[in-house]
Design an enzyme around this catalytic site. Structure first.
Site, PDB file in Angstrom:
ATOM      1  N   GLY A 192       0.688  -1.220  -0.102  1.00 54.14           N
ATOM      2  CA  GLY A 192       0.026   0.003   0.035  1.00 54.14           C
ATOM      3  C   GLY A 192       0.635   1.008   0.187  1.00 54.14           C
TER       4      GLY A 192
ATOM      5  N   ALA B 245      -9.134   3.953  -0.934  1.00 52.89           N
ATOM      6  CA  ALA B 245      -9.217   5.400  -0.470  1.00 52.89           C
ATOM      7  C   ALA B 245      -9.765   6.503  -1.370  1.00 52.89           C
ATOM      8  CB  ALA B 245      -7.603   5.814   0.020  1.00 52.89           C
TER       9      ALA B 245
ATOM     10  N   GLY C 252      -8.888  11.631  -0.191  1.00 52.79           N
ATOM     11  CA  GLY C 252      -7.724  12.332  -0.280  1.00 52.79           C
ATOM     12  C   GLY C 252      -6.681  12.305   0.704  1.00 52.79           C
TER      13      GLY C 252
ATOM     14  N   GLU D  89     -12.956  17.985   4.659  1.00 54.53           N
ATOM     15  CA  GLU D  89     -13.695  16.682   5.362  1.00 54.53           C
ATOM     16  C   GLU D  89     -14.059  16.990   6.734  1.00 54.53           C
ATOM     17  OE1 GLU D  89     -12.249  12.758   4.448  1.00 54.53           O
ATOM     18  OE2 GLU D  89     -11.500  13.622   2.530  1.00 54.53           O
TER      19      GLU D  89
ATOM     20  N   ASP E   1      -3.048 -10.639  10.525  1.00 57.44           N
ATOM     21  CA  ASP E   1      -2.198 -11.527  10.667  1.00 57.44           C
ATOM     22  C   ASP E   1      -0.845 -11.295  11.463  1.00 57.44           C
ATOM     23  OD1 ASP E   1      -3.824 -12.612   8.888  1.00 57.44           O
ATOM     24  OD2 ASP E   1      -2.616 -12.273   7.225  1.00 57.44           O
TER      25      ASP E   1
ATOM     26  N   HIS F 237     -16.441   4.199   9.765  1.00 58.06           N
ATOM     27  CA  HIS F 237     -16.773   5.356   8.902  1.00 58.06           C
ATOM     28  C   HIS F 237     -18.449   5.483   9.106  1.00 58.06           C
ATOM     29  CE1 HIS F 237     -16.911   7.930   5.413  1.00 58.06           C
ATOM     30  NE2 HIS F 237     -15.787   7.938   5.399  1.00 58.06           N
TER      31      HIS F 237
ATOM     32  N   ARG G 288     -15.464  11.952  13.107  1.00 58.91           N
ATOM     33  CA  ARG G 288     -16.120  10.684  12.449  1.00 58.91           C
ATOM     34  C   ARG G 288     -16.903   9.833  13.745  1.00 58.91           C
ATOM     35  NH1 ARG G 288     -11.890   8.148   8.388  1.00 58.91           N
ATOM     36  NH2 ARG G 288     -12.543   9.635   7.077  1.00 58.91           N
TER      37      ARG G 288
ATOM     38  N   HIS H  71     -13.739   1.021   9.622  1.00 59.29           N
ATOM     39  CA  HIS H  71     -13.080   1.653   8.576  1.00 59.29           C
ATOM     40  C   HIS H  71     -11.478   1.543   8.917  1.00 59.29           C
ATOM     41  CE1 HIS H  71     -12.294   4.160   5.109  1.00 59.29           C
ATOM     42  NE2 HIS H  71     -11.862   5.192   6.075  1.00 59.29           N
TER      43      HIS H  71
ATOM     44  N   ARG I 272      -8.999   9.150  14.530  1.00 53.12           N
ATOM     45  CA  ARG I 272      -8.373   9.684  13.297  1.00 53.12           C
ATOM     46  C   ARG I 272      -8.886  10.651  12.517  1.00 53.12           C
ATOM     47  NH1 ARG I 272      -7.851   8.649   8.143  1.00 53.12           N
ATOM     48  NH2 ARG I 272      -9.123   6.624   8.083  1.00 53.12           N
TER      49      ARG I 272
ATOM     50  N   LEU J  29      -3.369   8.592   4.786  1.00 53.01           N
ATOM     51  CA  LEU J  29      -2.295   8.639   3.395  1.00 53.01           C
ATOM     52  C   LEU J  29      -1.015   9.218   3.779  1.00 53.01           C
ATOM     53  CD1 LEU J  29      -4.881   8.676   0.325  1.00 53.01           C
ATOM     54  CD2 LEU J  29      -3.496   6.691   1.146  1.00 53.01           C
TER      55      LEU J  29
HETATM   56  C1  SIN Z   1     -13.116   8.958   3.100  1.00 49.29           C
HETATM   57  O1  SIN Z   1     -12.786   9.201   1.997  1.00 49.29           O
HETATM   58  O2  SIN Z   1     -13.819   9.460   3.627  1.00 49.29           O
HETATM   59  C2  SIN Z   1     -12.041   8.124   3.922  1.00 49.29           C
HETATM   60  C3  SIN Z   1     -11.144   8.908   4.070  1.00 49.29           C
HETATM   61  C4  SIN Z   1     -10.212   8.715   5.234  1.00 49.29           C
HETATM   62  O3  SIN Z   1     -10.654   7.530   5.865  1.00 49.29           O
HETATM   63  O4  SIN Z   1      -9.534   9.370   5.926  1.00 49.29           O
END
Ligand code: SIN
Length: 484
Positions: free
Chosen positions: A13, A45, A48, A112, A202, A223, A270, A330, A366, A372
């Site tokens: 990833g 994802a 962003g 967001e 794992d 989420h 969230r 999530h 988070r 990312l």
């Molecule tokens: C989302 O696009 O809602 C997920 C982004 C994230 O998990 O930070």
């Protein structure tokens, strides 16, 4: 069969690939992934990647991250995350990554939930992960090997020497001077989740077995806006960027009920939004929807092409139709405990980065799209640490023990399903001590059945989550206890 490398990276990833991109070509590096490379959470994802916009934004980004994390965060790690974002984002762009731009060529930033300002870069509209993953696959100059399932870490006297894995189903030993775990979180443990099917905890389970600490495992993130009415394990995410751009969460009567829970409504953090939806549905028996009707059709399709087309294929026509939503697992805020260079205390040559790691950067919840960024920032630091060490001759011991033939047993599939339901019902969005104790017993019972190694590793991780949840008797962030 056995092979030896300078660095072995488990996971392809964003964290694993960005780590590989930082290591000079002259080093022998092997990146492995369990399945095909794009079966990873990065690929899915949408929203962003956060970046501090400039020096002035750093303290604001730090504050947003800490507020979302209920101040349980490791402040030093948050400062590193935010400050380093200036150089990592510049580096990625300089290497050729194309984020979405306006007609004048300026990068577009979105917002967001729980962000004070627009500071999230995106690509392909709502396909940021997919674009970044592709970009990093192309940039990576080292060997990438798929179908490699790691089932043991080779650790002796405080040093890691490599792993045992099946490669195309054949047991293999891979030795390395340094091993970086970048295997992602724990999504497959939950009945409803947004994660790639390969993300099944794992390596966390191996760490539990070896006495390597996991931290903050009670803080599992759900989420809020996921479409769960599909037969597949991975449920369909509806990015938080939709709400950032102005979508509403409503009930059957089009009432924006989240204001009953927090004055920020849909843009609360969230954990609060997920809990609000879960509680409202439970209390009223009503359905919750994501409503996009305020958006222009052409704009919507251009901004969210991936969502538009995925949902059109199952009969939804956005932005006209509303989407029924539920929270779903999530992201693991906790993980394998490490310092801010990803080094695992007490085990030389073993590092962890990305979602698998717990530097404490996310605290109890988070902040959206910090993941990312976490992947690239801490990948860079882990590699800096590895390259900065003076090399010494390593004498590798012989590791006789092998589990290669007992990875699966006959009834594992049924137990796995049972575990996923227990995790969702009892260690989910709202927990009770009674439910947690019942989950603990059920997990313990399963561990004592005739089971294969991979299920045993999942159960080790599940035990760590339930024990951490039981140890924290008061609610904090994404860990919410509702005791009568
Ligand atoms: C989302 O696009 O809602 C997920 C982004 C994230 O998990 O930070």
């Amino acid at each position: 069969m056995s092979r030896k490398y300078d660095v072995l990276i488990i996971g392809a990833g964003i964290a694993g690939l960005y780590a590989a991109m930082q290591i000079p070509k002259k080093k022998s590096v092997l990146v492995v992934c369990k399945d095909i490379p794009w079966e990873c959470n990065t690929f899915y994802a949408q929203g962003g990647m956060v970046t501090a916009l400039n020096e002035a934004d750093i303290p604001i980004h730090i504050k947003d991250t800490m507020v979302a994390g209920a101040y349980h965060n490791n402040k030093n790690a948050v400062e590193i995350l935010s400050r380093t974002s200036l150089e990592t984002t510049a580096d990625i762009i300089e290497r050729g990554m194309e984020f979405d731009k306006d007609q004048e060529g300026n990068i577009l930033y979105t917002k967001e939930a729980a962000h004070s300002i627009e500071r999230i870069v995106h690509a392909g509209g709502d396909a940021t992960g997919r674009y970044m993953h592709y970009f990093m696959m192309v940039q990576n100059r080292h060997q990438l090997q798929k179908n490699t399932l790691v089932y043991d870490l080779l650790i002796e006297n405080g040093r890691c020497y490599g792993v045992k894995a099946t490669v195309n189903y054949e047991p293999t030993t891979i030795y390395a001077s340094d091993v970086i775990i970048a295997s992602g979180g724990i999504g497959s443990l939950y009945a409803y989740n947004t994660n790639s099917r390969t993300v099944s905890a794992d390596i966390h389970g191996i760490c539990v077995e070896k006495g390597i600490a996991l931290a903050d495992m009670e803080f599992m993130q759900f989420h809020p806006t996921v479409f769960i009415d599909t037969p597949y394990a991975r449920k369909l995410l509806l990015t938080e960027a939709l709400r950032g751009e102005g979508a509403h969460i409503v009930d059957d009567e089009c009432r924006r009920f989240l204001f009953d829970y927090d004055k920020r409504g849909e843009l609360a953090s969230r954990d609060i939004v997920s809990r609000g939806i879960f509680d409202y549905k439970r209390k009223t028996g009503k359905q919750a929807y994501l409503d996009f009707s305020m958006f222009d059709e052409e704009w919507f399709e251009q901004r969210f092409p991936n969502i538009t087309h995925t949902f059109a294929a199952i009969g939804y026509h956005f932005p006209k139709d509303k989407a029924p939503i539920s929270p779903a697992f999530h992201y693991a805020n906790g993980g394998i405990s490490c310092n801010t260079y990803g080094a695992i205390p007490g085990i030389e040559g073993l590092y962890v980065i990305g979602e698998a790691a717990c530097t404490g950067v996310h605290g109890a919840n988070r902040l959206a799209s910090n993941s990312l960024l976490e992947g690239v920032v801490f990948a860079k630091r882990a590699v800096e640490h590895i390259l900065g060490k003076t090399s010494k001759e390593i004498k590798t011991p012989v590791f006789e023990k092998d589990y290669g033939n007992i990875l699966h047993k006959e009834n594992d599939k049924n137990y796995k399903q049972k575990l996923r339901q227990i995790m969702w019902d009892e260690i989910g969005i709202i927990r009770t001590t009674k439910g947690l104790l019942s989950a603990k017993n059920l997990i313990y019972d399963m561990k004592n059945k005739e089971i294969g190694r991979l299920l045993e590793l999942r159960l080790n991780t599940a035990s760590a989550i339930v024990d951490a949840a039981l140890a924290r008797t008061e609610s904090l962030g994404s860990h919410y206890i509702e005791d009568e």
